[in-house]
Design a protein around this motif. Sequence first.
Motif, PDB file in Angstrom:
ATOM      1  N   UNK B 138       1.205  -0.752   0.423  1.00 52.62           N
ATOM      2  CA  UNK B 138       0.059  -0.434  -0.264  1.00 52.62           C
ATOM      3  C   UNK B 138       1.024   1.236   0.254  1.00 52.62           C
ATOM      4  N   UNK B 139       1.644   1.155   0.968  1.00 48.69           N
ATOM      5  CA  UNK B 139       2.987   2.384   0.686  1.00 48.69           C
ATOM      6  C   UNK B 139       3.241   2.790  -0.048  1.00 48.69           C
ATOM      7  N   UNK B 140       3.789   1.367  -1.220  1.00 52.43           N
ATOM      8  CA  UNK B 140       4.487   1.816  -2.506  1.00 52.43           C
ATOM      9  C   UNK B 140       3.305   2.023  -3.754  1.00 52.43           C
ATOM     10  N   UNK B 141       1.937   1.648  -3.185  1.00 49.66           N
ATOM     11  CA  UNK B 141       1.362   2.600  -4.216  1.00 49.66           C
ATOM     12  C   UNK B 141       0.900   3.874  -3.987  1.00 49.66           C
ATOM     13  N   UNK B 142       1.386   4.779  -2.604  1.00 44.86           N
ATOM     14  CA  UNK B 142       1.039   5.882  -2.194  1.00 44.86           C
ATOM     15  C   UNK B 142       2.315   6.551  -3.101  1.00 44.86           C
ATOM     16  N   UNK B 143       3.399   5.374  -2.347  1.00 44.92           N
ATOM     17  CA  UNK B 143       4.639   6.692  -3.025  1.00 44.92           C
ATOM     18  C   UNK B 143       4.306   6.617  -4.693  1.00 44.92           C
ATOM     19  N   UNK B 144       3.957   5.520  -5.732  1.00 43.61           N
ATOM     20  CA  UNK B 144       3.589   6.229  -7.340  1.00 43.61           C
ATOM     21  C   UNK B 144       2.320   6.864  -7.957  1.00 43.61           C
ATOM     22  N   UNK B 145       1.372   7.046  -6.583  1.00 40.54           N
ATOM     23  CA  UNK B 145       0.684   8.431  -7.055  1.00 40.54           C
ATOM     24  C   UNK B 145       1.377   9.516  -6.371  1.00 40.54           C
ATOM     25  N   UNK B 146       2.140   9.904  -6.452  1.00 41.29           N
ATOM     26  CA  UNK B 146       3.183  10.705  -5.776  1.00 41.29           C
ATOM     27  C   UNK B 146       3.439  11.889  -7.223  1.00 41.29           C
ATOM     28  N   UNK B 147       3.107  13.063  -7.318  1.00 42.24           N
ATOM     29  CA  UNK B 147       4.042  13.596  -7.903  1.00 42.24           C
ATOM     30  C   UNK B 147       4.520  14.390  -8.406  1.00 42.24           C
ATOM     31  N   UNK B 148       5.996  13.793  -9.252  1.00 42.78           N
ATOM     32  CA  UNK B 148       6.969  14.233  -9.135  1.00 42.78           C
ATOM     33  C   UNK B 148       7.545  16.304  -8.452  1.00 42.78           C
ATOM     34  N   UNK B 149       6.569  16.755  -8.276  1.00 38.48           N
ATOM     35  CA  UNK B 149       6.508  18.320  -8.263  1.00 38.48           C
ATOM     36  C   UNK B 149       6.991  18.188  -6.051  1.00 38.48           C
ATOM     37  N   UNK B 150       6.288  17.160  -5.733  1.00 39.07           N
ATOM     38  CA  UNK B 150       6.291  16.876  -4.216  1.00 39.07           C
ATOM     39  C   UNK B 150       7.066  15.883  -4.075  1.00 39.07           C
ATOM     40  N   UNK B 151       8.191  14.953  -4.722  1.00 42.59           N
ATOM     41  CA  UNK B 151       9.109  14.317  -4.121  1.00 42.59           C
ATOM     42  C   UNK B 151      10.398  14.258  -4.687  1.00 42.59           C
ATOM     43  N   UNK B 152       9.843  16.062  -5.820  1.00 42.07           N
ATOM     44  CA  UNK B 152      11.269  16.370  -5.917  1.00 42.07           C
ATOM     45  C   UNK B 152      11.980  17.617  -4.857  1.00 42.07           C
ATOM     46  N   UNK B 153      10.854  18.165  -4.329  1.00 39.49           N
ATOM     47  CA  UNK B 153      11.423  19.111  -3.432  1.00 39.49           C
ATOM     48  C   UNK B 153      12.467  18.621  -1.935  1.00 39.49           C
ATOM     49  N   UNK B 154      11.631  17.188  -1.225  1.00 43.33           N
ATOM     50  CA  UNK B 154      12.413  17.264  -0.549  1.00 43.33           C
ATOM     51  C   UNK B 154      13.736  16.316  -0.726  1.00 43.33           C
ATOM     52  N   UNK B 155      13.600  15.667  -1.923  1.00 43.08           N
ATOM     53  CA  UNK B 155      15.176  15.111  -2.847  1.00 43.08           C
ATOM     54  C   UNK B 155      15.949  16.106  -2.613  1.00 43.08           C
ATOM     55  N   UNK B 156      15.571  17.031  -3.015  1.00 42.24           N
ATOM     56  CA  UNK B 156      16.912  18.416  -3.908  1.00 42.24           C
ATOM     57  C   UNK B 156      17.761  18.079  -1.595  1.00 42.24           C
ATOM     58  N   UNK B 157      17.055  18.610  -1.254  1.00 42.31           N
ATOM     59  CA  UNK B 157      17.656  18.941   0.042  1.00 42.31           C
ATOM     60  C   UNK B 157      18.704  17.591   0.906  1.00 42.31           C
ATOM     61  N   UNK B 158      17.006  16.585   0.378  1.00 41.52           N
ATOM     62  CA  UNK B 158      18.302  14.838   0.811  1.00 41.52           C
ATOM     63  C   UNK B 158      19.840  14.903  -0.384  1.00 41.52           C
ATOM     64  N   UNK B 159      18.823  14.936  -1.202  1.00 44.69           N
ATOM     65  CA  UNK B 159      20.317  14.987  -2.009  1.00 44.69           C
ATOM     66  C   UNK B 159      22.013  15.478  -1.875  1.00 44.69           C
ATOM     67  N   UNK B 160      21.446  16.359  -2.030  1.00 43.88           N
ATOM     68  CA  UNK B 160      22.659  17.457  -1.590  1.00 43.88           C
ATOM     69  C   UNK B 160      23.053  17.281   0.269  1.00 43.88           C
TER      70      UNK B 160
END
Lengths: 284, 301
Positions: B138-160
């Motif tokens: 179910x968690x993976x399903x939720x992750x699947x429907x996250x738009x890129x705009x939403x994951x992008x912002x936190x990801x940049x901080x994480x990758x940095x």
Amino acid sequence: MFRKKKIVFLLLLPGLLGLLAFYVVPFFGGIYFSVMDGTFENQFVGIDNYVRVFQNRMFQLGLKNTWTLSLMCAPTIWLLSFLLAAMLKTLKERSTTFRNLLLLPYLMPSSAMLLIWLIMFDYGGVWNRLAVALGYERVLWLEGSALRFPIVLLYVWKNLGFSMVLFSSALSAVHPSLYEYASLEGAGWWTQAFRITLPQVWPTAFLVFVLAWVNAFKIFKEVYFIGGSYPAEEIYTLQHYMNNKFSRLEYQDVTSAAYMFELGVMVLFAMMYLSKAVRSPSES
Amino acid sequence: MNDRKKRGRRQVRPGRESRIGFSGGISYVLLLCLCLLIMVPILFTFLYSFFPRGEMEAYLKLRGNYDKSVWLDILYAPSQVSLRQYYKILIENPTYLKLFCNSAMYTGMILLGQAAVIPLTAYALSRFIFRGRDTLFFLILILMILPFQVTMAPSVIMLKWMGLLDTVWAVVLPSCFSPFYIFLLRQFMVTLPNELLEAGMVDGVGPIRGFVHVVLPVCRPILGAALALSFADNWNMVEQPLVYLSGKPDLQPLSVMFNQISTDSADVAFAGAALYILPALFVYMFFQEDIVEGIQLSELK
């Protein structure tokens, strides 16, 4: 099925670690940034960032345009792909070539197609020839709100095939004997369509709709190719707003914007999920 | 399981069943027109790529003319077939080729990464029973429907924070764990009959050998489908490199920079576009049946 095999956790490990590191942890970690003020003292400011971003005109513009564009794309793709799948089904085994051709644009890179698009939508291009032939005035397709049309068309052209394949597979999974039995009982075409096809296809239709909508938020790609980083106001999307904020390292604004957007998306999907549950109570 | 067999079987029964009737006739004509229309942009891109450089450059300059009495001609044939523009982008000027190689590198690395991670995860999620499996899915399903705009912002901080921002890995690593492909493969693997693995278990085949020798070969269609779909995604990716590699113009893939090339040197733009399409066309030719078949055999509900 394997039960009580410890090795399953070993198999899951790489995937889970990656999902945690690149999706889950950032998602929750980002909340921290959205409630701090980002200065040297880095104080807790509650929802101040959210309020500020929400009042920003560019954010509102981007949010509105992103929703508008996805609202134009997702239902169009959903309906058209269903119609195409239904048409393909009437062709039986003759449909293979058509189905495969319709899928071809899905693999085409949009930036490579852009050139021919710009030629087609030029002031003297094919689309305006068509408009004049039908008795309308020429349209400036590449300016203002008319620009949405080439963008949406490029997006639909590219993504129609995949949704159509999903629908096709759902339609072909409907057991033929259901229709035979219904005809024997005297059910007409409409009854068959609404009592057999629709309920059988509904769960897949839901999936197609959700996927089409999530992907429609990625329409930034097409907009970026036509409009660049600072496009006309009519096609300024949320992604533009966020990219521009990123280049100025304003993480507080970007994360707040992301979570506000996510809230809207979640509300939409929750509503669709409920509608699915109402439609087919037997499905999970 | 009986149902599955019926779906998988190709219905090639000539005679009465293949007659398509009146509504089928209408569909046939409509679909034929639509398919021709859909092919037009691709065909013209290839056709225009063989125009001599001067002719094409002059033609593209005619665009953006707001004179109501002027039409932009539709060119059907070049004055002479030329390959000079291909020579220019492939040999004379390495800018295009370098970007092309960047794109190929990203796509190749992501596909390899996905091949290493995603089938295993899908296998664990579909053929094992363990606590928390449904929650995890179910968690993976939720992750699947996250738009890129939403994951992008936190990801940049994480990758940095991880020190990966502005490196190749920032683009490659997150895509290797794409939840959509886990979902796709899992939905195929759950439909596999239990007997398939049980027969092996009697002979003492463990989960790993069962995966390599039984499950993977049967999954051929969905693996092909996932490969083709993922290729299409990555060959065309724009958002990730634009955000994750914003400080490194020389690491950008062709998808981001192609626009720039086509405005800077209009004479080779179509040749570039045609070359850019070509790998996608090959992937399509090899895997078109897999996409359809893989999706048809999956449990997509």
